[in-house]
Design a protein around this motif. Structure first.
Motif, mmCIF file in Angstrom:
data_model
loop_
_atom_site.group_PDB
_atom_site.id
_atom_site.type_symbol
_atom_site.label_atom_id
_atom_site.label_comp_id
_atom_site.label_asym_id
_atom_site.label_seq_id
_atom_site.Cartn_x
_atom_site.Cartn_y
_atom_site.Cartn_z
ATOM 1 N N ARG B 152 0.878 -1.162 0.000
ATOM 2 C CA ARG B 152 0.000 0.000 0.000
ATOM 3 C C ARG B 152 0.920 1.218 0.000
ATOM 4 O O ARG B 152 1.725 1.385 0.911
ATOM 5 C CB ARG B 152 -0.882 0.003 1.235
ATOM 6 C CG ARG B 152 -1.789 1.188 1.282
ATOM 7 C CD ARG B 152 -2.925 0.950 2.249
ATOM 8 N NE ARG B 152 -3.910 1.992 2.113
ATOM 9 C CZ ARG B 152 -3.893 3.091 2.837
ATOM 10 N NH1 ARG B 152 -2.964 3.267 3.746
ATOM 11 N NH2 ARG B 152 -4.814 4.015 2.655
ATOM 12 N N ARG B 154 1.104 5.247 -0.199
ATOM 13 C CA ARG B 154 0.386 6.525 -0.181
ATOM 14 C C ARG B 154 1.402 7.625 -0.373
ATOM 15 O O ARG B 154 2.436 7.644 0.303
ATOM 16 C CB ARG B 154 -0.341 6.692 1.153
ATOM 17 C CG ARG B 154 -1.556 5.800 1.227
ATOM 18 C CD ARG B 154 -2.192 5.888 2.574
ATOM 19 N NE ARG B 154 -1.279 5.435 3.615
ATOM 20 C CZ ARG B 154 -1.516 5.624 4.904
ATOM 21 N NH1 ARG B 154 -2.564 6.269 5.302
ATOM 22 N NH2 ARG B 154 -0.655 5.179 5.800
ATOM 23 N N SER B 156 2.053 11.981 -1.467
ATOM 24 C CA SER B 156 1.610 13.302 -1.916
ATOM 25 C C SER B 156 2.861 14.103 -2.214
ATOM 26 O O SER B 156 3.923 13.859 -1.654
ATOM 27 C CB SER B 156 0.771 13.982 -0.839
ATOM 28 O OG SER B 156 1.560 14.220 0.292
ATOM 29 N N ASN B 186 -7.003 11.150 -3.661
ATOM 30 C CA ASN B 186 -7.579 11.876 -2.529
ATOM 31 C C ASN B 186 -7.645 13.354 -2.893
ATOM 32 O O ASN B 186 -6.626 14.012 -3.076
ATOM 33 C CB ASN B 186 -6.689 11.657 -1.305
ATOM 34 C CG ASN B 186 -7.205 12.448 -0.113
ATOM 35 O OD1 ASN B 186 -8.223 13.129 -0.194
ATOM 36 N ND2 ASN B 186 -6.487 12.350 0.993
ATOM 37 N N SER B 204 -3.471 13.783 -3.548
ATOM 38 C CA SER B 204 -2.558 12.761 -3.069
ATOM 39 C C SER B 204 -3.140 11.414 -3.507
ATOM 40 O O SER B 204 -4.310 11.329 -3.878
ATOM 41 C CB SER B 204 -2.401 12.838 -1.557
ATOM 42 O OG SER B 204 -3.661 12.771 -0.941
ATOM 43 N N TRP B 205 -2.306 10.430 -3.508
ATOM 44 C CA TRP B 205 -2.721 9.153 -4.072
ATOM 45 C C TRP B 205 -2.526 8.013 -3.103
ATOM 46 O O TRP B 205 -1.642 8.055 -2.248
ATOM 47 C CB TRP B 205 -1.944 8.851 -5.361
ATOM 48 C CG TRP B 205 -2.324 9.754 -6.466
ATOM 49 C CD1 TRP B 205 -3.268 9.554 -7.414
ATOM 50 C CD2 TRP B 205 -1.745 11.027 -6.748
ATOM 51 N NE1 TRP B 205 -3.339 10.624 -8.270
ATOM 52 C CE2 TRP B 205 -2.408 11.552 -7.876
ATOM 53 C CE3 TRP B 205 -0.751 11.796 -6.149
ATOM 54 C CZ2 TRP B 205 -2.104 12.782 -8.425
ATOM 55 C CZ3 TRP B 205 -0.452 13.022 -6.686
ATOM 56 C CH2 TRP B 205 -1.129 13.514 -7.816
ATOM 57 N N ASP B 206 -3.339 7.000 -3.328
ATOM 58 C CA ASP B 206 -3.331 5.827 -2.472
ATOM 59 C C ASP B 206 -3.317 4.640 -3.430
ATOM 60 O O ASP B 206 -4.275 4.412 -4.151
ATOM 61 C CB ASP B 206 -4.623 5.858 -1.643
ATOM 62 C CG ASP B 206 -4.473 5.031 -0.411
ATOM 63 O OD1 ASP B 206 -3.668 4.082 -0.430
ATOM 64 O OD2 ASP B 206 -5.159 5.354 0.577
ATOM 65 N N THR B 208 -2.648 0.606 -4.345
ATOM 66 C CA THR B 208 -2.442 -0.765 -3.902
ATOM 67 C C THR B 208 -1.758 -1.505 -5.030
ATOM 68 O O THR B 208 -2.285 -1.568 -6.138
ATOM 69 C CB THR B 208 -3.775 -1.460 -3.592
ATOM 70 O OG1 THR B 208 -4.591 -0.550 -2.891
ATOM 71 C CG2 THR B 208 -3.538 -2.697 -2.772
ATOM 72 N N GLU B 250 -0.231 10.781 6.239
ATOM 73 C CA GLU B 250 -1.042 11.269 5.124
ATOM 74 C C GLU B 250 -2.374 11.837 5.629
ATOM 75 O O GLU B 250 -2.876 11.411 6.647
ATOM 76 C CB GLU B 250 -1.327 10.046 4.247
ATOM 77 C CG GLU B 250 -1.756 10.340 2.862
ATOM 78 C CD GLU B 250 -0.608 10.923 2.096
ATOM 79 O OE1 GLU B 250 -0.855 11.267 0.948
ATOM 80 O OE2 GLU B 250 0.512 11.037 2.638
ATOM 81 N N PRO B 253 -7.763 9.390 4.051
ATOM 82 C CA PRO B 253 -8.442 9.249 2.764
ATOM 83 C C PRO B 253 -9.924 8.965 2.951
ATOM 84 O O PRO B 253 -10.485 8.160 2.237
ATOM 85 C CB PRO B 253 -7.716 8.062 2.131
ATOM 86 C CG PRO B 253 -7.268 7.244 3.291
ATOM 87 C CD PRO B 253 -7.080 8.165 4.455
ATOM 88 N N VAL B 267 -7.122 -1.048 4.791
ATOM 89 C CA VAL B 267 -5.977 -0.297 5.282
ATOM 90 C C VAL B 267 -5.707 -0.608 6.739
ATOM 91 O O VAL B 267 -6.538 -0.324 7.592
ATOM 92 C CB VAL B 267 -6.220 1.216 5.152
ATOM 93 C CG1 VAL B 267 -4.916 1.950 5.307
ATOM 94 C CG2 VAL B 267 -6.888 1.522 3.837
#
Lengths: 168, 682
Positions: B152, B154, B156, B186, B204-206, B208, B250, B253, B267
């Motif tokens: 995972r 995450r 930004s 996000n 920002s990104w999450d 997987t 972070e 989200p 998560v």
């Protein structure tokens, strides 16, 4: 005279920026009873007389400096280049500030004049090269003469005048 | 707004990258396994390659690619960093500089030779794996790991990163190349439309990711943005490697208005109170913004323009003060005082803007010393001190060459060979200390070595043979040592290609004097020499002594003024013929500035003599009046007055008129010349 002719033959002819209609916008001014003209594009500003600071040891032709907006610039009297006598200042006396390219460096120079007349347009058709004889002035100091209203307007060759030699 | 030439911009960037790479490489020569430096060099090379390709420096990009590949393998631990490799890349870097400076020239087969050497350094004799490959964006780790892991990720980026050219889409693409992935964006940080700046990045990104690649492959994707970004990588399967680059947490989200991917992400985040998290985030972003605001690149001319404006403002302000002090208007006075304070502060701030740390200058010497050590076979240790001392940028630029010469001199003439040093009971490694410190309005830069010291007898012999001094002349130790700065002096019995052509030291002295500085030399036989340059902090403003000669006002640099005294009537009359005054039992020649400037005015009844000096030579200047000291903003004179050697510049006084600044060195020389003439006349 011989010497003068030699100089006129060897000197670089400065290109005048006549536009497509073969016209040139100029600022005219008086010096010692003669009318001169400068390309208007060169002119930065016209100033009332300012306090001058004499530079001892400098050539009389650029014998002083003035404070032009916080910059110290030379004040030239092109009367001396044309062998005219220096004159008393009058109420009409002005300084024309121009930007010249001196040895590849843009340089602000003030020119002392008796009177500034007007911005006007000159036609190339009525211009003549300076005669090589019959003139009091060094021909290489003059780009051309332009006839207008029964008198001649002198376009000085500032590059030649300011790529000065010690003897001026 | 004029747009700068992109190629010029690249060259500036490249110069910085070279500095970064070079300092990294030089650090590596001492600590071969310094991971940070290896990474720094790699990053520098990579950026250079990418930017080079972008601006059309294809030869550079292709060449740099090979060096980068080599360093990539070191970075991944496949190959050890060896001093051979470092030396090869240092040499290769010089070729890169050439490729940046003259991209169109034919550089022959230097490149191939360097690459062969590089390959040899990396591989031993194994064949080079890849031919010229045009610019892959990121090298992907080659060591695959069996089995799939889920991660995972995450991340930004700083708000301004789009402006800097970072493309988050590219990062996402690279992550996708690693394996199967899902992305959740996000958008909660996006401000309302009226305050939104379109170039700012608030997303920002999450992600997987299920991949067979190791953790390091993920880090590699972010390697060039890692410094500024927030990256959080967690494993969703089993713990494989420790998390390396965790920073502030972070933003949660949770409130995601736009859900791009339907699949919810499991998560395993420790539950933290939301408020606490938010403060953490805002602190972090404050820090990041502060960091981004640290440096702005401004062309030097703009600073000069600004300096001019400030100078004008100071002049206008002093006129205002004159008016206000003559006026009874209290309000006018208070405004005038306020403007006085503001313009003073503005001037001080402006001065600071032009200051740069000396470290940027010292950095260049590490390479010089490295090269000299190879050439001379001496073991040299360069120590620098006081890199943070700040000096006017112009001063730094003008000092570079003299310092190079002095350092070369120390190494070439001062330091002994390792054998000689051993015999003298010293450490084999000769030490050269380069230090800078501020003392009042001056910066003192010292070059000190622990070599053999200056041999006085040889200096004297040389000076006598070249006619600089009379045989057997009595000189103080300092005067004797100063002889090494005389034109045409060189003590090296054998001229080397490093120094010793005898053209250097006098140029060093001239340059330093042109900066209104001074040089001191001390030396102990067998223990080493020390050369100190004392340089004023700034060239733009000096303290001057304002004097009047006739009707004109002139400025004498205060640093050159020794004393002022009155020229008594008797002395004046007596000195008509010879122009000397006796000053505490020594004769000092003097110049009557009124005559020199041909003022054509009558002298004042009480004339003054200002005694000025350069080092040991003194000359008096007769002036009509000493007006006082004056903070002088130096303006240069135009080319039309370059033939007037008496003046070094001009300044504008409080009333708006111009005063000329006397050129001390020239006047002293003129005075000495006069003295010589008088002596010759008997």
């Amino acid at each position: 005279m011989n010497e003068a002719r030699q100089i006129s033959e060897t000197h670089r002819k400065v290109k005048m920026n006549w536009n497509e209609a073969e016209e040139l916008e100029v600022l005219t001014f008086d010096l010692h009873g003669e009318t001169f003209a400068l390309e208007a594009i060169l002119v930065q500003e016209i100033l009332d007389l300012l306090p001058e600071t004499i530079v001892p040891g400098a050539m009389p032709f650029v014998g002083s400096v003035i404070n032009f907006r916080g910059k110290v610039i030379p004040l030239a009297d092109i009367r001396l280049a044309f062998g005219m006598e220096a004159a008393e200042t009058t109420i009409d006396s002005r300084i024309i500030v121009i930007e010249l390219d001196l040895q590849g460096e843009p340089t602000l120079v003030g020119l002392r004049t008796d009177k500034v007349n007007e911005v006007t347009t000159l036609a190339k058709a009525s211009s003549e090269a300076p005669p090589s004889v019959g003139m009091r002035w060094r021909p290489d100091y003059i780009n051309c003469l332009v006839k207008r209203g029964g008198q001649f307007i002198i376009l000085p060759n500032l590059q030649a005048i300011f790529s000065f030699r010690k003897e001026i | 707004m004029n747009i700068p030439d992109p190629v010029a911009v690249f060259r500036i960037e490249a110069a910085e990258l070279f500095e970064q790479i070079e300092s990294g490489l030089l650090d590596l020569t001492h600590r071969l396994n310094d991971k940070d430096q290896i990474d720094a060099v790699f990053r520098g090379l990579h950026t250079l390659k990418g930017s080079g390709a972008m601006f059309g420096f294809d030869a550079l990009a292709a060449f740099t690619h090979h060096c980068e590949t080599a360093f990539d393998r070191v970075r991944k631990g496949e190959k050890p960093a060896t001093s051979e490799l470092v030396a090869a890349v240092l040499a290769a870097q010089d070729h890169m500089r050439a490729l940046v400076d003259r991209p169109t020239d034919d550089h022959g087969d230097i490149g191939e030779v360097l690459l062969a050497r590089l390959q040899h350094a990396v591989e031993g004799d194994a064949p080079q794996p890849a031919a010229v490959q045009p610019i892959p964006v990121v090298a992907v780790a080659q060591t695959p790991k069996s089995g799939l892991n889920s991660w995972r990720i995450r991340f930004s980026l700083p708000v301004n990163s789009m402006v800097n050219g970072t493309n988050p889409l590219g990062l996402l693409d690279e992550l996708r190349d690693l394996g199967e992935y899902k992305v959740l964006v996000n958008t909660s940080a996006i401000p309302s439309l009226d305050v939104l700046i379109p170039t700012d990045l608030h997303l920002s990104w999450d992600v997987t990711l299920t991949t067979d690649q190791p953790r390091s492959a993920i880090d590699d994707v972010f390697i060039f943005v890692l410094d500024d970004m927030q990256l959080d990588v967690e494993t969703l399967t089993e713990v494989v490697e420790p998390v390396a680059a965790v920073q502030a947490p972070e933003p949660p989200p949770v409130a995601t208005p736009v859900v791009a991917v339907a699949a919810p992400v499991q998560v395993p985040v420790a539950a933290t109170p939301v408020a606490e998290r938010e403060t953490a985030v805002s602190n972090a972003s404050d820090n990041r913004q502060a960091k981004a605001a640290e440096n702005v690149r401004v062309p030097a001319e703009r600073l000069d323009e600004l300096m001019d404006r400030v100078g004008e403002l100071v002049i206008a302000q002093s006129r205002l003060r004159q008016l206000a002090s003559a006026s009874m208007d209290i309000q006018l006075r208070s405004v005038s005082e306020e403007i006085e304070r503001l313009s003073g502060e503005l001037r001080d701030t402006m001065m600071v803007l032009r200051m740069v740390p000396v470290g940027s200058l010292f950095g260049r010497f590490r390479r010089l010393v490295h090269d000299l050590a190879r050439e001379t076979g001496k073991v040299i240790e360069l120590v620098t001190e006081g890199e943070t001392t700040e000096v006017d940028k112009t001063v730094i630029e003008r000092l570079a060459d003299p310092l190079v010469h002095l350092v070369r001199n120390s190494i070439d003439h001062g330091l002994e060979t390792p054998e000689e040093r051993r015999a003298a009971g010293k450490d084999e490694a000769g030490k050269v200390l380069l230090s800078a410190r501020q003392a009042g309005g001056e910066v003192i830069i010292t070059i000190k070595d622990d070599g053999r010291g200056i041999n006085r007898d040889r200096v004297r012999a040389k000076a006598e043979s070249s006619g600089l001094i009379q045989p057997g002349a009595v000189l103080s130790d300092q005067d004797l040592l100063q002889l090494i700065f005389a034109p045409g002096f060189s003590t090296a019995a054998q001229v080397t290609n490093l120094s010793g052509r005898g053209v250097g030291m006098d140029v060093v002295k001239k340059t330093v004097e042109a900066l209104r500085g001074a040089i001191d030399v001390t030396s102990q036989a067998g223990e080493g020499s020390e050369v100190s340059l004392r340089i004023p902090l700034t060239l733009a403003i000096i303290d001057g002594l304002l004097v009047r000669v006739g009707t004109g006002r002139y400025v004498i640099p205060l640093s050159a003024v020794e004393e002022c005294l009155e020229l008594s009537l008797e002395e004046d009359l007596r000195s008509r013929g010879r122009s000397f005054i006796s000053l505490r039992d020594s004769l000092v020649p003097f110049l009557r500035l009124r005559d020199l400037f041909q003022t054509g005015t009558k002298p004042d009844l009480h004339q003054k003599v200002v005694v000025i000096s350069t080092g040991t030579e003194r000359v008096g200047m007769v002036v009509d009046q000493i007006i006082g000291d004056h903070q002088t903003v130096i303006k240069s004179m135009s080319k039309l007055h370059h033939d007037v050697a008496t003046f070094s510049g001009a300044t504008i006084l409080g009333d708006g008129s111009v005063a000329l600044i006397l050129d001390v060195a020239h006047l002293v020389a003129a005075g000495q010349q006069q003295e010589a003439q008088v002596r010759a006349a008997g």
